[in-house]
Design a protein around this motif. Structure first.
Motif, PDB file in Angstrom:
ATOM      1  N   HIS A  74     -42.088  14.796   5.198  1.00  0.00           N
ATOM      2  CA  HIS A  74     -43.249  15.652   4.569  1.00  0.00           C
ATOM      3  C   HIS A  74     -44.461  14.450   4.506  1.00  0.00           C
ATOM      4  O   HIS A  74     -45.494  14.903   4.664  1.00  0.00           O
ATOM      5  CB  HIS A  74     -42.891  16.148   3.247  1.00  0.00           C
ATOM      6  CG  HIS A  74     -43.740  17.191   2.605  1.00  0.00           C
ATOM      7  ND1 HIS A  74     -44.545  16.996   2.029  1.00  0.00           N
ATOM      8  CD2 HIS A  74     -43.816  18.539   3.108  1.00  0.00           C
ATOM      9  CE1 HIS A  74     -45.431  17.772   1.789  1.00  0.00           C
ATOM     10  NE2 HIS A  74     -45.048  18.942   2.294  1.00  0.00           N
ATOM     11  N   PHE A  75     -44.061  13.418   3.901  1.00  0.00           N
ATOM     12  CA  PHE A  75     -45.272  12.405   3.430  1.00  0.00           C
ATOM     13  C   PHE A  75     -45.891  12.000   4.842  1.00  0.00           C
ATOM     14  O   PHE A  75     -47.118  12.160   4.855  1.00  0.00           O
ATOM     15  CB  PHE A  75     -44.637  11.083   2.672  1.00  0.00           C
ATOM     16  CG  PHE A  75     -45.557  10.147   2.714  1.00  0.00           C
ATOM     17  CD1 PHE A  75     -46.458  10.165   1.543  1.00  0.00           C
ATOM     18  CD2 PHE A  75     -45.651   9.068   3.554  1.00  0.00           C
ATOM     19  CE1 PHE A  75     -47.396   9.115   1.334  1.00  0.00           C
ATOM     20  CE2 PHE A  75     -46.736   8.069   3.490  1.00  0.00           C
ATOM     21  CZ  PHE A  75     -47.412   8.215   2.493  1.00  0.00           C
ATOM     22  N   LEU A  76     -45.106  11.796   5.810  1.00  0.00           N
ATOM     23  CA  LEU A  76     -45.851  11.484   7.157  1.00  0.00           C
ATOM     24  C   LEU A  76     -46.709  12.412   7.528  1.00  0.00           C
ATOM     25  O   LEU A  76     -47.847  12.141   8.457  1.00  0.00           O
ATOM     26  CB  LEU A  76     -44.776  10.843   8.318  1.00  0.00           C
ATOM     27  CG  LEU A  76     -44.219   9.501   7.610  1.00  0.00           C
ATOM     28  CD1 LEU A  76     -42.929   9.418   8.769  1.00  0.00           C
ATOM     29  CD2 LEU A  76     -45.006   8.601   7.708  1.00  0.00           C
ATOM     30  N   LYS A  77     -46.384  13.656   7.448  1.00  0.00           N
ATOM     31  CA  LYS A  77     -46.984  14.971   7.918  1.00  0.00           C
ATOM     32  C   LYS A  77     -48.349  15.216   7.185  1.00  0.00           C
ATOM     33  O   LYS A  77     -49.151  15.716   7.809  1.00  0.00           O
ATOM     34  CB  LYS A  77     -45.955  16.070   8.454  1.00  0.00           C
ATOM     35  CG  LYS A  77     -45.143  15.725   9.336  1.00  0.00           C
ATOM     36  CD  LYS A  77     -44.060  17.002   9.494  1.00  0.00           C
ATOM     37  CE  LYS A  77     -43.113  16.889  10.342  1.00  0.00           C
ATOM     38  NZ  LYS A  77     -42.254  18.083  10.664  1.00  0.00           N
ATOM     39  N   HIS A  78     -48.221  14.877   6.003  1.00  0.00           N
ATOM     40  CA  HIS A  78     -49.302  15.395   5.095  1.00  0.00           C
ATOM     41  C   HIS A  78     -50.235  14.296   4.451  1.00  0.00           C
ATOM     42  O   HIS A  78     -51.211  14.686   3.782  1.00  0.00           O
ATOM     43  CB  HIS A  78     -48.736  16.339   4.094  1.00  0.00           C
ATOM     44  CG  HIS A  78     -48.081  17.682   4.657  1.00  0.00           C
ATOM     45  ND1 HIS A  78     -46.638  17.510   4.916  1.00  0.00           N
ATOM     46  CD2 HIS A  78     -48.535  18.566   4.905  1.00  0.00           C
ATOM     47  CE1 HIS A  78     -46.396  18.867   5.443  1.00  0.00           C
ATOM     48  NE2 HIS A  78     -47.725  19.375   5.661  1.00  0.00           N
ATOM     49  N   TYR A  79     -50.004  13.091   4.485  1.00  0.00           N
ATOM     50  CA  TYR A  79     -50.877  12.275   3.879  1.00  0.00           C
ATOM     51  C   TYR A  79     -52.162  12.174   4.664  1.00  0.00           C
ATOM     52  O   TYR A  79     -52.351  12.550   5.771  1.00  0.00           O
ATOM     53  CB  TYR A  79     -50.371  10.711   4.036  1.00  0.00           C
ATOM     54  CG  TYR A  79     -50.654   9.902   5.412  1.00  0.00           C
ATOM     55  CD1 TYR A  79     -51.666   9.427   5.636  1.00  0.00           C
ATOM     56  CD2 TYR A  79     -49.443  10.229   6.328  1.00  0.00           C
ATOM     57  CE1 TYR A  79     -51.562   8.708   6.958  1.00  0.00           C
ATOM     58  CE2 TYR A  79     -49.438   9.263   7.532  1.00  0.00           C
ATOM     59  CZ  TYR A  79     -50.731   8.642   7.843  1.00  0.00           C
ATOM     60  OH  TYR A  79     -50.776   8.334   9.069  1.00  0.00           O
ATOM     61  N   LYS A  80     -53.213  11.736   3.854  1.00  0.00           N
ATOM     62  CA  LYS A  80     -54.359  11.581   4.348  1.00  0.00           C
ATOM     63  C   LYS A  80     -55.007  10.264   4.090  1.00  0.00           C
ATOM     64  O   LYS A  80     -54.894   9.828   2.869  1.00  0.00           O
ATOM     65  CB  LYS A  80     -55.500  12.685   3.795  1.00  0.00           C
ATOM     66  CG  LYS A  80     -55.216  14.140   4.101  1.00  0.00           C
ATOM     67  CD  LYS A  80     -56.097  15.101   3.605  1.00  0.00           C
ATOM     68  CE  LYS A  80     -55.680  16.469   3.977  1.00  0.00           C
ATOM     69  NZ  LYS A  80     -55.679  17.303   2.812  1.00  0.00           N
ATOM     70  N   LEU A  81     -55.570   9.340   5.072  1.00  0.00           N
ATOM     71  CA  LEU A  81     -55.992   8.126   4.784  1.00  0.00           C
ATOM     72  C   LEU A  81     -57.369   8.120   4.077  1.00  0.00           C
ATOM     73  O   LEU A  81     -58.187   9.165   4.254  1.00  0.00           O
ATOM     74  CB  LEU A  81     -56.363   7.423   6.351  1.00  0.00           C
ATOM     75  CG  LEU A  81     -55.127   6.810   7.014  1.00  0.00           C
ATOM     76  CD1 LEU A  81     -55.687   6.418   8.412  1.00  0.00           C
ATOM     77  CD2 LEU A  81     -54.614   5.577   6.222  1.00  0.00           C
ATOM     78  N   LYS A  82     -57.504   7.243   3.321  1.00  0.00           N
ATOM     79  CA  LYS A  82     -58.880   7.113   2.257  1.00  0.00           C
ATOM     80  C   LYS A  82     -59.800   6.346   3.035  1.00  0.00           C
ATOM     81  O   LYS A  82     -59.357   5.342   3.854  1.00  0.00           O
ATOM     82  CB  LYS A  82     -58.580   6.844   0.943  1.00  0.00           C
ATOM     83  CG  LYS A  82     -57.467   7.222   0.116  1.00  0.00           C
ATOM     84  CD  LYS A  82     -57.978   8.533  -0.567  1.00  0.00           C
ATOM     85  CE  LYS A  82     -58.641   8.223  -1.862  1.00  0.00           C
ATOM     86  NZ  LYS A  82     -59.332   9.270  -2.329  1.00  0.00           N
ATOM     87  N   SER A  83     -61.057   6.499   2.891  1.00  0.00           N
ATOM     88  CA  SER A  83     -62.181   5.832   3.719  1.00  0.00           C
ATOM     89  C   SER A  83     -62.322   4.496   3.117  1.00  0.00           C
ATOM     90  O   SER A  83     -62.390   4.553   1.741  1.00  0.00           O
ATOM     91  CB  SER A  83     -63.387   6.624   3.836  1.00  0.00           C
ATOM     92  OG  SER A  83     -62.999   7.870   4.341  1.00  0.00           O
TER      93      SER A  83
END
Length: 83
Positions: A74-83
């Protein structure tokens, strides 16, 4: 798909957003990229994600570290990288 999401995390330290919270993530590659360690810790909280991912000539294998595989995926599918 999971390997693509793992490789989107830069080697070393970075920050991501997951479930509207900020996480510090460390990615370390071993064996010429055939073994990958990910550790993510909620900043200001107590949640964490820990996994190893192994790539062999015949297969790929996700190995969560003492947590359910569903939590890690779930983490791998839903994280978003911060700029």
């Amino acid at each position: 798909m999971l390997l693509n999401k793992i490789k989107q995390i830069p080697i070393g330290y970075s920050e991501v957003e997951y479930l509207d919270k900020k996480y510090g993530v460390s990615r370390t590659d071993f064996n010429n990229g055939k073994s990958i360690k990910i550790y993510a810790e909620e900043l200001g909280g107590n949640n964490f994600i820990s996994l190893n991912y192994y790539i062999t000539a015949s297969s790929e294998s996700l190995k969560p570290c003492e947590m359910p595989e569903a939590k890690v995926t779930h983490f791998l599918k839903h994280y978003k990288l911060k700029s």
